[in-house]
Design a protein around this motif. Structure first.
Motif, short mmCIF file in Angstrom:
data_model
loop_
_atom_site.label_atom_id
_atom_site.label_comp_id
_atom_site.label_asym_id
_atom_site.label_seq_id
_atom_site.Cartn_x
_atom_site.Cartn_y
_atom_site.Cartn_z
N ASP A 1 0.83 -1.20 0.00
CA ASP A 1 0.00 0.00 0.00
C ASP A 1 0.87 1.25 0.00
N ASP A 44 -0.49 4.51 -0.76
CA ASP A 44 -1.21 5.73 -0.41
C ASP A 44 -1.85 5.67 0.98
N ASP A 64 -4.24 3.76 2.40
CA ASP A 64 -5.65 3.53 2.67
C ASP A 64 -5.93 2.09 3.10
N ARG A 96 -5.72 -0.56 1.58
CA ARG A 96 -6.28 -1.38 0.51
C ARG A 96 -5.32 -1.33 -0.66
N GLU A 131 -1.31 -0.06 -7.37
CA GLU A 131 -0.35 -0.47 -6.34
C GLU A 131 0.04 -1.93 -6.53
#
Ligand SMILES: [Ca+2]
Ligand SMILES: [Ca+2]
Length: 72
Positions: free
Chosen positions: A51, A53, A55, A57, A62
């Motif tokens: 991950d 960024d 988040d 998820r 990614e």
């Protein structure tokens, strides 16, 4: 920019609820399907590693970036 389309099919297999994000639960389910007893906690570690960024998820971008980096 990695080529995301070549990973899209694999991504879709892991993203079992089809929301366009891979969560730790989906990853753990995949690993168990592959015969690997992976806990959600272990899967969450992998998600954190992939991950970028924050988040929690994995989006396709990614996923593709991670796969491209780890390709031998
Ligand atoms: Ca999902
Ligand atoms: Ca993310």
């Amino acid at each position: 920019m990695p080529e995301t389309t070549e990973y899209a099919a694999t991504f879709a297999l892991v993203d079992t609820d089809g929301d366009g994000r891979i969560c730790a639960r989906e990853l753990a389910a995949l690993m168990r399907n592959l015969g690997d007893e992976t806990t959600e906690e272990q899967a969450a570690e992998v998600v954190r590693a992939m991950d970028s960024d924050g988040d929690q998820r994995i989006c396709l971008e990614e996923f593709a970036r991670y796969m491209a980096q780890n390709r031998s």
